[in-house]
Design a protein around this motif. Structure first.
Motif, mmCIF file in Angstrom:
data_model
loop_
_atom_site.group_PDB
_atom_site.id
_atom_site.type_symbol
_atom_site.label_atom_id
_atom_site.label_comp_id
_atom_site.label_asym_id
_atom_site.label_seq_id
_atom_site.Cartn_x
_atom_site.Cartn_y
_atom_site.Cartn_z
ATOM 1 N N GLY A 46 0.790 -1.235 0.000
ATOM 2 C CA GLY A 46 0.000 0.000 0.000
ATOM 3 C C GLY A 46 0.819 1.280 0.000
ATOM 4 O O GLY A 46 0.269 2.375 -0.043
ATOM 5 N N VAL A 47 2.156 1.152 0.060
ATOM 6 C CA VAL A 47 3.047 2.319 0.141
ATOM 7 C C VAL A 47 3.399 2.773 -1.289
ATOM 8 O O VAL A 47 3.558 1.935 -2.176
ATOM 9 C CB VAL A 47 4.328 1.905 0.917
ATOM 10 C CG1 VAL A 47 5.370 2.988 0.894
ATOM 11 C CG2 VAL A 47 3.967 1.516 2.337
ATOM 12 N N SER A 48 3.531 4.082 -1.513
ATOM 13 C CA SER A 48 3.811 4.571 -2.868
ATOM 14 C C SER A 48 5.191 4.111 -3.353
ATOM 15 O O SER A 48 6.024 3.667 -2.564
ATOM 16 C CB SER A 48 3.764 6.096 -2.896
ATOM 17 O OG SER A 48 4.921 6.613 -2.272
ATOM 18 N N GLY A 114 -9.573 2.817 -5.485
ATOM 19 C CA GLY A 114 -8.768 3.810 -4.766
ATOM 20 C C GLY A 114 -7.412 3.179 -4.485
ATOM 21 O O GLY A 114 -7.225 2.548 -3.448
ATOM 22 N N SER A 115 -6.504 3.318 -5.439
ATOM 23 C CA SER A 115 -5.208 2.619 -5.357
ATOM 24 C C SER A 115 -4.044 3.596 -5.373
ATOM 25 O O SER A 115 -4.087 4.603 -6.074
ATOM 26 C CB SER A 115 -5.084 1.671 -6.560
ATOM 27 O OG SER A 115 -3.764 1.212 -6.710
ATOM 28 N N SER A 116 -2.976 3.269 -4.635
ATOM 29 C CA SER A 116 -1.757 4.086 -4.662
ATOM 30 C C SER A 116 -0.985 3.902 -5.964
ATOM 31 O O SER A 116 -0.051 4.650 -6.241
ATOM 32 C CB SER A 116 -0.808 3.662 -3.540
ATOM 33 O OG SER A 116 -1.434 3.717 -2.306
ATOM 34 N N SER A 117 -1.353 2.885 -6.736
ATOM 35 C CA SER A 117 -0.538 2.526 -7.906
ATOM 36 C C SER A 117 -0.762 3.437 -9.106
ATOM 37 O O SER A 117 -1.895 3.768 -9.452
ATOM 38 C CB SER A 117 -0.823 1.090 -8.323
ATOM 39 O OG SER A 117 -0.106 0.787 -9.495
ATOM 40 N N LYS A 118 0.350 3.791 -9.764
ATOM 41 C CA LYS A 118 0.265 4.545 -11.014
ATOM 42 C C LYS A 118 -0.007 3.595 -12.174
ATOM 43 O O LYS A 118 -0.205 4.018 -13.309
ATOM 44 C CB LYS A 118 1.568 5.320 -11.250
ATOM 45 C CG LYS A 118 1.755 6.428 -10.233
ATOM 46 C CD LYS A 118 2.951 7.299 -10.540
ATOM 47 C CE LYS A 118 2.924 8.511 -9.621
ATOM 48 N NZ LYS A 118 4.137 9.305 -9.666
ATOM 49 N N ASN A 119 0.027 2.296 -11.905
ATOM 50 C CA ASN A 119 -0.210 1.294 -12.951
ATOM 51 C C ASN A 119 -1.614 0.691 -12.852
ATOM 52 O O ASN A 119 -1.887 -0.325 -13.490
ATOM 53 C CB ASN A 119 0.825 0.163 -12.825
ATOM 54 C CG ASN A 119 2.233 0.650 -13.116
ATOM 55 O OD1 ASN A 119 2.513 1.125 -14.219
ATOM 56 N ND2 ASN A 119 3.121 0.579 -12.138
ATOM 57 N N ALA A 120 -2.486 1.315 -12.060
ATOM 58 C CA ALA A 120 -3.808 0.719 -11.802
ATOM 59 C C ALA A 120 -4.597 0.454 -13.091
ATOM 60 O O ALA A 120 -5.132 -0.645 -13.279
ATOM 61 C CB ALA A 120 -4.606 1.611 -10.857
HETATM 62 P P1 B16 Z 1 3.176 1.644 -8.510
HETATM 63 P P2 B16 Z 1 -2.546 -0.494 -3.815
HETATM 64 C C1 B16 Z 1 0.083 -0.164 -4.139
HETATM 65 O O1 B16 Z 1 -1.166 -0.567 -4.661
HETATM 66 C C2 B16 Z 1 0.924 -1.380 -3.788
HETATM 67 O O2 B16 Z 1 0.320 -2.110 -2.712
HETATM 68 C C3 B16 Z 1 2.298 -0.944 -3.353
HETATM 69 O O3 B16 Z 1 3.105 -2.061 -3.063
HETATM 70 C C4 B16 Z 1 2.936 -0.093 -4.473
HETATM 71 O O4 B16 Z 1 4.217 0.383 -4.088
HETATM 72 C C5 B16 Z 1 2.017 1.074 -4.809
HETATM 73 O O5 B16 Z 1 0.730 0.587 -5.170
HETATM 74 C C6 B16 Z 1 2.557 1.923 -5.943
HETATM 75 O O6 B16 Z 1 2.543 1.160 -7.126
HETATM 76 O O7 B16 Z 1 4.666 1.522 -8.419
HETATM 77 O O8 B16 Z 1 2.555 0.701 -9.517
HETATM 78 O O9 B16 Z 1 2.733 3.071 -8.747
HETATM 79 O O10 B16 Z 1 -2.456 -1.556 -2.754
HETATM 80 O O11 B16 Z 1 -2.694 0.906 -3.254
HETATM 81 O O12 B16 Z 1 -3.570 -0.808 -4.873
#
Ligand code: B16
Ligand code: MG
Length: 213
Positions: A46-48, A114-120
């Protein structure tokens, strides 16, 4: 307040890409001679991306790195990670997740990511779930990552719903904290299910159907 919407974290809730994060960070860490293992990887949930890099660099014994050098390392990791993500298919999402999302929508709830990921979006495209959500809030539209509530508040805004009418579904402690800080209810699954701040604890994903009646 009556529940109108569900906001889902992506990694650890809908899909499980932590193994890919691990492999990609491990490759970078090995090249840099940095000790990195599954225990440290668990801290990245969950960490950026940049905050994850800082955690990994706690074990780096070389000279201090500049910001551009850190950005290059994060980019190197992301390139390996996206190659792994490209192998994902619809089979990477369980029938239970797909059916539960469909059922919740059928019951009239709005659904968001609602995801921290830029690859969502890339991940959702690969597993063919883009159409399952009414809105996507991710690492590209926020300045502050979880436990800051920004990503979930944006999701509620995109849905046109009051945060208090939203239930956030999360697997990370930082995500549960973010939901509560945003004035939302938190349903926790996986790791976070033992967190006392969660309003609901899910043993399995379809337990959501007992909340969203
Ligand atoms: P990216 P979430 C998070 O997704 C991942 O749990 C975390 O491990 C990752 O570093 C973060 O997204 C950023 O991802 O490198 O793809 O931008 O759990 O918030 O869906
Ligand atoms: Mg997660």
């Amino acid at each position: 307040m009556e529940t109108k919407a569900f906001i889902f974290d992506l990694d650890g809730v809908i899909v499980f890409t932590d193994k890919f994060h691990y492999q990609a960070w491990k490759k970078m860490a090995d090249r840099m001679g940095i000790c990195f293992d599954e225990t440290i990887n668990n801290r990245l949930r969950g960490v950026s991306r940049m905050d994850s890099l800082e955690i990994i660099l706690e074990r780096y014994e070389g000279a201090p790195l500049s910001q551009p050098e850190k950005e290059a390392l994060a980019e190197e990791k992301n390139e390996s990670y996206r190659k792994l993500l490209a192998t994902m298919t619809p089979a990477d999402v369980t029938d239970q997740v797909r059916e539960t999302l469909k059922e919740l929508r059928g019951r009239g709830y709005k659904l968001a990511i609602g995801s921290s990921s830029k690859n969502a979006r890339f991940i959702l495209e690969k597993v063919e779930l883009l159409d399952a959500f009414d809105a996507i809030s991710d690492g590209n539209n926020i300045a502050n990552s979880k436990p800051d509530p920004e990503v979930f508040l944006k999701a509620a805004e995109y849905l046109g719903e009051d945060p208090a009418a939203c239930i956030v579904v999360e697997d990370a402690y930082a995500g549960v904290d973010a939901a509560k800080a945003g004035g939302m209810c938190a349903a926790a699954i996986g790791d976070a299910a033992s967190y006392e701040k969660a309003d609901y604890k899910l043993e399995v994903f379809e337990d959501l159907l007992k909340i969203g009646l």
